[in-house]
Motif scaffolding. Structure first.
Motif, PDB file in Angstrom:
ATOM      1  N   PHE A   1     -16.266   2.160   7.402  1.00 16.30           N
ATOM      2  CA  PHE A   1     -17.027   1.978   6.148  1.00 16.30           C
ATOM      3  C   PHE A   1     -18.258   1.116   6.404  1.00 16.30           C
ATOM      4  O   PHE A   1     -18.322   0.390   7.395  1.00 16.30           O
ATOM      5  CB  PHE A   1     -16.138   1.354   5.072  1.00 16.30           C
TER       6      PHE A   1
ATOM      7  N   ARG B   1     -10.159   3.449  -1.582  1.00 18.38           N
ATOM      8  CA  ARG B   1     -10.834   4.339  -0.644  1.00 18.38           C
ATOM      9  C   ARG B   1     -11.729   5.340  -1.366  1.00 18.38           C
ATOM     10  O   ARG B   1     -12.859   5.604  -0.970  1.00 18.38           O
ATOM     11  CB  ARG B   1      -9.810   5.158   0.164  1.00 18.38           C
TER      12      ARG B   1
ATOM     13  N   ARG C   1       2.578   2.935   2.933  1.00 14.45           N
ATOM     14  CA  ARG C   1       2.565   1.982   4.059  1.00 14.45           C
ATOM     15  C   ARG C   1       3.313   0.716   3.656  1.00 14.45           C
ATOM     16  O   ARG C   1       2.819  -0.406   3.847  1.00 14.45           O
ATOM     17  CB  ARG C   1       1.125   1.599   4.414  1.00 14.45           C
TER      18      ARG C   1
ATOM     19  N   THR D   1     -11.477  11.658   1.298  1.00 11.72           N
ATOM     20  CA  THR D   1     -11.225  10.359   0.667  1.00 11.72           C
ATOM     21  C   THR D   1     -10.483   9.425   1.618  1.00 11.72           C
ATOM     22  O   THR D   1     -10.770   8.227   1.668  1.00 11.72           O
ATOM     23  CB  THR D   1     -10.407  10.553  -0.625  1.00 11.72           C
ATOM     24  N   LEU D   2      -9.537   9.962   2.349  1.00  8.98           N
ATOM     25  CA  LEU D   2      -8.770   9.134   3.274  1.00  8.98           C
ATOM     26  C   LEU D   2      -9.175   9.426   4.715  1.00  8.98           C
ATOM     27  O   LEU D   2      -8.427   9.156   5.648  1.00  8.98           O
ATOM     28  CB  LEU D   2      -7.273   9.397   3.075  1.00  8.98           C
TER      29      LEU D   2
ATOM     30  N   ALA E   1      -2.331  10.002  -4.754  1.00 15.04           N
ATOM     31  CA  ALA E   1      -2.964   8.782  -5.270  1.00 15.04           C
ATOM     32  C   ALA E   1      -4.479   8.822  -5.076  1.00 15.04           C
ATOM     33  O   ALA E   1      -5.231   8.267  -5.874  1.00 15.04           O
ATOM     34  CB  ALA E   1      -2.369   7.550  -4.590  1.00 15.04           C
ATOM     35  N   ALA E   2      -4.925   9.494  -4.018  1.00  9.07           N
ATOM     36  CA  ALA E   2      -6.370   9.598  -3.780  1.00  9.07           C
ATOM     37  C   ALA E   2      -7.039  10.497  -4.818  1.00  9.07           C
ATOM     38  O   ALA E   2      -8.248  10.431  -5.009  1.00  9.07           O
ATOM     39  CB  ALA E   2      -6.633  10.133  -2.376  1.00  9.07           C
TER      40      ALA E   2
ATOM     41  N   PRO F   1      -5.318   4.080  -1.799  1.00 10.48           N
ATOM     42  CA  PRO F   1      -6.092   5.333  -1.837  1.00 10.48           C
ATOM     43  C   PRO F   1      -7.205   5.331  -2.875  1.00 10.48           C
ATOM     44  O   PRO F   1      -8.292   5.852  -2.614  1.00 10.48           O
ATOM     45  CB  PRO F   1      -5.028   6.386  -2.164  1.00 10.48           C
TER      46      PRO F   1
ATOM     47  N   VAL G   1      -8.301  -2.246   0.806  1.00  3.70           N
ATOM     48  CA  VAL G   1      -8.933  -1.032   1.317  1.00  3.70           C
ATOM     49  C   VAL G   1      -7.873   0.022   1.670  1.00  3.70           C
ATOM     50  O   VAL G   1      -8.180   1.211   1.790  1.00  3.70           O
ATOM     51  CB  VAL G   1      -9.836  -1.350   2.545  1.00  3.70           C
ATOM     52  N   GLY G   2      -6.624  -0.415   1.819  1.00  2.00           N
ATOM     53  CA  GLY G   2      -5.552   0.539   2.064  1.00  2.00           C
ATOM     54  C   GLY G   2      -5.165   1.366   0.861  1.00  2.00           C
ATOM     55  O   GLY G   2      -4.581   2.444   1.003  1.00  2.00           O
TER      56      GLY G   2
ATOM     57  N   THR H   1       0.841  -1.175   0.000  1.00  4.97           N
ATOM     58  CA  THR H   1       0.000   0.000   0.000  1.00  4.97           C
ATOM     59  C   THR H   1       0.882   1.233   0.000  1.00  4.97           C
ATOM     60  O   THR H   1       1.795   1.349   0.814  1.00  4.97           O
ATOM     61  CB  THR H   1      -0.901  -0.013   1.244  1.00  4.97           C
ATOM     62  N   LEU H   2       0.608   2.121  -0.924  1.00  6.27           N
ATOM     63  CA  LEU H   2       1.404   3.327  -1.070  1.00  6.27           C
ATOM     64  C   LEU H   2       1.489   4.064   0.261  1.00  6.27           C
ATOM     65  O   LEU H   2       0.481   4.336   0.902  1.00  6.27           O
ATOM     66  CB  LEU H   2       0.737   4.224  -2.123  1.00  6.27           C
TER      67      LEU H   2
ATOM     68  N   ALA I   1     -10.765   2.107   8.348  1.00  2.00           N
ATOM     69  CA  ALA I   1     -11.356   1.005   7.577  1.00  2.00           C
ATOM     70  C   ALA I   1     -12.661   0.527   8.215  1.00  2.00           C
ATOM     71  O   ALA I   1     -13.631   0.209   7.525  1.00  2.00           O
ATOM     72  CB  ALA I   1     -10.355  -0.141   7.460  1.00  2.00           C
TER      73      ALA I   1
ATOM     74  N   SER J   1       2.550  11.475  -1.638  1.00  4.94           N
ATOM     75  CA  SER J   1       2.205  10.431  -2.602  1.00  4.94           C
ATOM     76  C   SER J   1       0.856   9.768  -2.299  1.00  4.94           C
ATOM     77  O   SER J   1       0.095   9.452  -3.200  1.00  4.94           O
ATOM     78  CB  SER J   1       3.316   9.380  -2.663  1.00  4.94           C
ATOM     79  N   ARG J   2       0.522   9.562  -1.028  1.00  3.46           N
ATOM     80  CA  ARG J   2      -0.766   8.951  -0.705  1.00  3.46           C
ATOM     81  C   ARG J   2      -1.923   9.887  -1.037  1.00  3.46           C
ATOM     82  O   ARG J   2      -2.946   9.462  -1.567  1.00  3.46           O
ATOM     83  CB  ARG J   2      -0.827   8.599   0.789  1.00  3.46           C
TER      84      ARG J   2
END
Lengths: 593, 593
Positions: free
Chosen positions: B593, A344, A329, B585-586, B513-514, A341, A338-339, A326-327, B590, B509-510
């Protein structure tokens, strides 16, 4: 492929958006005390999860079997339907005077959502029967009511609506089926298509409501009458008599809702099917329109329900499927998707749309209860105006949204989503019909801009806009940064809706019709953003008072923010599309396509 | 359910957007003279319309039959494939040195579009084989090339790509299949899933390219090697020898492309399948990546092709279906539904998206030819940079667009669209896989913002933005009111793209990515708007010079206007979505949801 009714979310939306307490306090609902609501939802949720959901995928695979006019439903449907009726779920929303439980629309809406989520194909049978019951209860003679309604409310007999003919889809003016008087009844003949649950083996009898023309009928929609034609004639004592002259000629091979038989019905291959007039001659369309708001709410609710089901399935896959680093992580191994992005983002989009759709549907349901039963006549009138304005939005926007949500549900699964065994594809295929039947999105949009907007010069829409603006201002003043962001986004949306409304009212009818669907999307997006803002506001209040459901309430706030930041911005684009008008939409000659 | 290749539109787009004349003038294309292009397209169009299109719907209904490892294709596929090869279409895009015709990518792109439009399931077999040919031609030993390529180029043998395993979808690092050295070859074992045309009865032999790990392989993606495993071993004289130790264990029941068998392949149930290394040990992924741009262009092209097919079907239905009075034209009776403004809106949206998608795909194809064969090294380098930037956009945006277009195609048909016999539903089901395989939209978007954008700090994107801005300015200066409107819309889009690009480059980066997928949609929308503007500009010039194709050219201008007024406005909403970042988004844990 399991389903669990989202009880907490449903209750929250019923209370905070639908106005449950006020609805239950209305006269006529004395028997439904507030403490009954949760147990009813729990029991319904159990039935949906344990009986209906497990049949959903097998029913899709197996479909119905037609042979020589006889339709055999998929394995398990017949006993499930028997349990459904025995438990009293079938007649729950029907009027008390004919054996139903007369639940408020808001409550039955939540329960119906569960049937639709767990097994949309199955749920259609009850939905059509409830519509037929309502038509007979409103327009039928006392004799018809006594002879047919008790068994229909019980579910021993089911009902259908026979409108469409091969040459007459959305355009009912082109109907050709005939009704010829004979004594105290009529002889009906003609071919009807797209008859949902038109023939099956789950009930003893099927009561068809059929639109047809009398011999003296004027042309067009003003010459259509409504008739009741049972599959088996009914004796005076309620026992079944002879088979009527009507037959299921074939069933369709459909993209989705495959476990529900969609029948081609042939009336009068012999001497003519015996039928009885429901309502006045030539008033068939008006009779059907009596039920229209409920029917359209219910199909909008199918959009909510199938979105919820797709969301649950995608969530469960995303939480279970181990894949990839996971980016950001990289240390974690065996992380679930689900990790990621983008996963998500997809889940948040699905969740936000589901909740906004549910909010609109439940809000409209609550207003229907208000319009029906509020003690004050002025309040009833005012609520009815809102209902009339909102219904095409509920139907159009929730079902269009379901297309996005169910498609995203497939996408979350990656390659597995394309494999039918997974179940995600079925939700997308099932959802596909919802923007089409009970009036396409185009027809909803024309209803919205014509009968609802143009006819009163935009007055009720202006009232709705004022309500939304007042709420945007109210939440901004609470010193909560998140609510302030919601207020800003909502205000932008409301401004776009107001500009588009004014622009649309200034257009000619053809030009306005070319912009109608973008306008409906715009209205749905803004009303959805408004109700999500109200939901976040209510969640904030509950959080501040130290509710035990902190996780749920905090998620509601973030979900509302997601809608505000990622869905509401489309309002401006949709406004532009409306205002840019028809220059290009109507710019080509037919032969240039 | 017929298909006619849109020859005029294809030629226009090849010339005005793809730069056909310049491509044909490049060294290496001496044999493809400009006057050959139209006849080639015409012949291909005939084959697509007469042989492939009629098999599309029956193939979907019948699917493939699996029994004991043997797959029987749907009726008519085997002879159609034989004719396809005999006519020379199979090897047309392949290199000349192994028997192909070495057509420019731009030309083969137009021809491939026809196969994909007329019968997407059928077309996949050639597409996979061409990829395998290219991998062997680039990385295989001279012996492997001589032994396998001539029959593969002819189409007597087909090729496959065996990447995915049950636990390793998009994440190839998790692959487990093994290769153990034995003499001059290897013994391969493992289970591969989602193998397109992995087993069938149309060819004498099937050449599987398989990713597997050598005993000394490092973990992760740096320990994967590529092997060639034929279904039947091949003798030195090219004749077929023993059956190899690999078998089709089952085929999938899929949502669409049902006439193509998607196989589960089991390698080494006995002593291990005999295979040969292609390329260097542990360099398997690099070998696959060589083909990636072509493969992704081709799947993007599937989006174009299935959109075109859905558009043609919806257009034909709208022009034929008599129904209803038309708003503002009440005098006309028996009007077809193309008169309804909302049907017009749907058709215009489909048409505009089809043409914009085609423009992007053909533009990228033309740049690939330039990158491959331009006489000037600097031009080649510069074109390759554009190709690398554009490929994820072509793949992601054209396939996402195909979801909208094919869904709208169903909607135009109303209730008939939901009935499988109509054929519209199949296009939507077929299109569904395109956003998933060959890298999901999420993977394309991460490639775009990572390897393409972040790695060079947005330089190439900056160059593209400058080109678009220059074109916007150029068309504004021509004193043509319609072009001026296009310029304004395009300038707004470019500004949005620039703001989003800068915003994205500033994110972690995270967080980036979202926002990746909205950014990809934004880039596709703006690039599509740019190329439609160029197309309208070219059409205007041709109109001014008195072309005989006035109707087509005028329609091109209106279609570009539609894109500018109704699609490009979404750029601002997408920019907002990118800039609003990942707060929502982030924003959930988890378990929320």
């Amino acid at each position: 492929m399991t389903y669990a009714a989202p009880l907490r979310e449903m209750l929250f939306t019923m209370k905070e958006i639908g106005g449950l307490d006020a609805v239950l306090a209305q006269p006529g609902h004395e028997e439904v005390t507030p403490d009954l609501v949760e147990p009813i939802l729990e029991e319904a949720g159990k039935f949906a999860a344990e009986v209906l959901a497990p049949l959903n995928h097998p029913g899709d695979r197996q479909g119905n079997h037609w042979e020589a006019g006889v339709v055999t439903t998929a394995d398990g449907f017949k006993p499930a339907y028997a349990s459904f009726c025995e438990a009293g779920w079938h007649g729950m929303p029907a009027r008390r005077e004919f054996g139903g439980q007369g639940m408020p629309t808001l409550l039955s809406t939540a329960v119906l959502e569960m049937w639709k989520s767990s097994n949309m194909a199955f749920s259609l049978c009850q939905m059509l029967t409830l519509g037929a019951i309502e038509a007979i209860a409103t327009h039928g003679s006392a004799e018809l009511q006594q002879r047919y309604l008790p068994a229909m409310v019980e579910g021993r007999w089911t009902g259908t609506m026979n409108l469409t003919e091969p040459q007459a889809g959305s355009d009912l003016a082109a109907l050709r089926s005939k009704a010829v008087p004979e004594g105290n009844h009529y002889r009906i003949s003609g071919t009807k298509i797209f008859i949902t649950w038109g023939e099956h083996d789950m009930a003893e009898n099927i009561v068809h409501l059929v639109l047809a023309r009398l011999p003296d009928a004027p042309p067009g929609v003003k010459g259509i009458s409504l008739f009741l034609c049972p599959k088996f004639l009914v004796n005076a004592d309620g026992s079944l008599g002879e088979r009527n002259d009507l037959v299921c000629a074939s069933i369709e091979h459909k993209m989705g809702i495959r476990a529900s038989a969609t029948a081609v019905m042939s009336f009068g291959e012999g001497p003519g099917a015996i039928g009885w007039l429901v309502g006045e001659p030539h008033q068939g369309l008006a009779c059907m329109f009596t039920m229209m708001n409920h029917a359209r709410l219910n199909v909008g609710l199918e959009g909510v329900a199938i979105s919820e089901r797709a969301y649950q399935q995608a969530r469960s896959y995303a939480l279970d499927r181990v894949q990839g680093r996971t980016l950001g992580r990289e240390g974690e191994t065996n992380a679930t998707i689900v990790g990621h992005p983008d996963v998500r983002r997809m889940l948040m989009d699905m969740k936000a749309r589901c909740e906004a759709q549910r909010a609109i549907a439940y809000y409209a349901a609550g207003q229907m209860d208000r319009a029906h039963g509020h003690a004050d006549a002025e309040q009833r009138r005012s609520a009815q105006q809102l209902v009339d304005l909102l219904i095409p939005i509920v139907k159009g926007w929730c079902t269009e949204g379901a297309q996005l949500v169910t498609a995203t549900g497939v996408q979350v699964h990656g390659g597995m989503g394309f494999i039918e065994e997974t179940g995600a594809a079925q939700h997308q295929r099932d959802a596909r019909i919802t923007t089409i039947y009970e009036g396409t999105t185009g027809i909803q949009a024309n209803d919205l801009i014509g009968r609802k907007l143009a006819r009163d010069g935009g007055q009720v829409m202006g009232r709705l806009i004022a309500m939304m603006r007042a709420d945007a201002a109210a939440v901004a003043g609470q010193g909560d940064a998140l609510l302030q962001r919601l207020s800003v986004a909502l205000s932008g949306g409301v401004e776009a809706l107001e500009a588009a409304t004014n622009g649309l009212l200034a257009l000619g009818s053809r030009e306005a019709a070319a912009a109608a669907v973008p306008y409906l999307w715009l209205a749905g997006t803004v009303v959805g953003g408004w109700l999500m803002t109200r939901a976040a506001d209510a969640a904030s209040t509950q959080l501040a008072s130290g509710s035990a459901e902190g996780d749920f309430l905090a998620a509601k706030r973030v979900t509302a923010l997601h809608f505000a930041l990622h869905v509401l911005p489309q309002a401006a684009a949709l406004r532009d599309s409306v205002l840019h008008g028809a220059a290009s939409t109507l710019g080509l000659a037919a032969e240039q396509f």
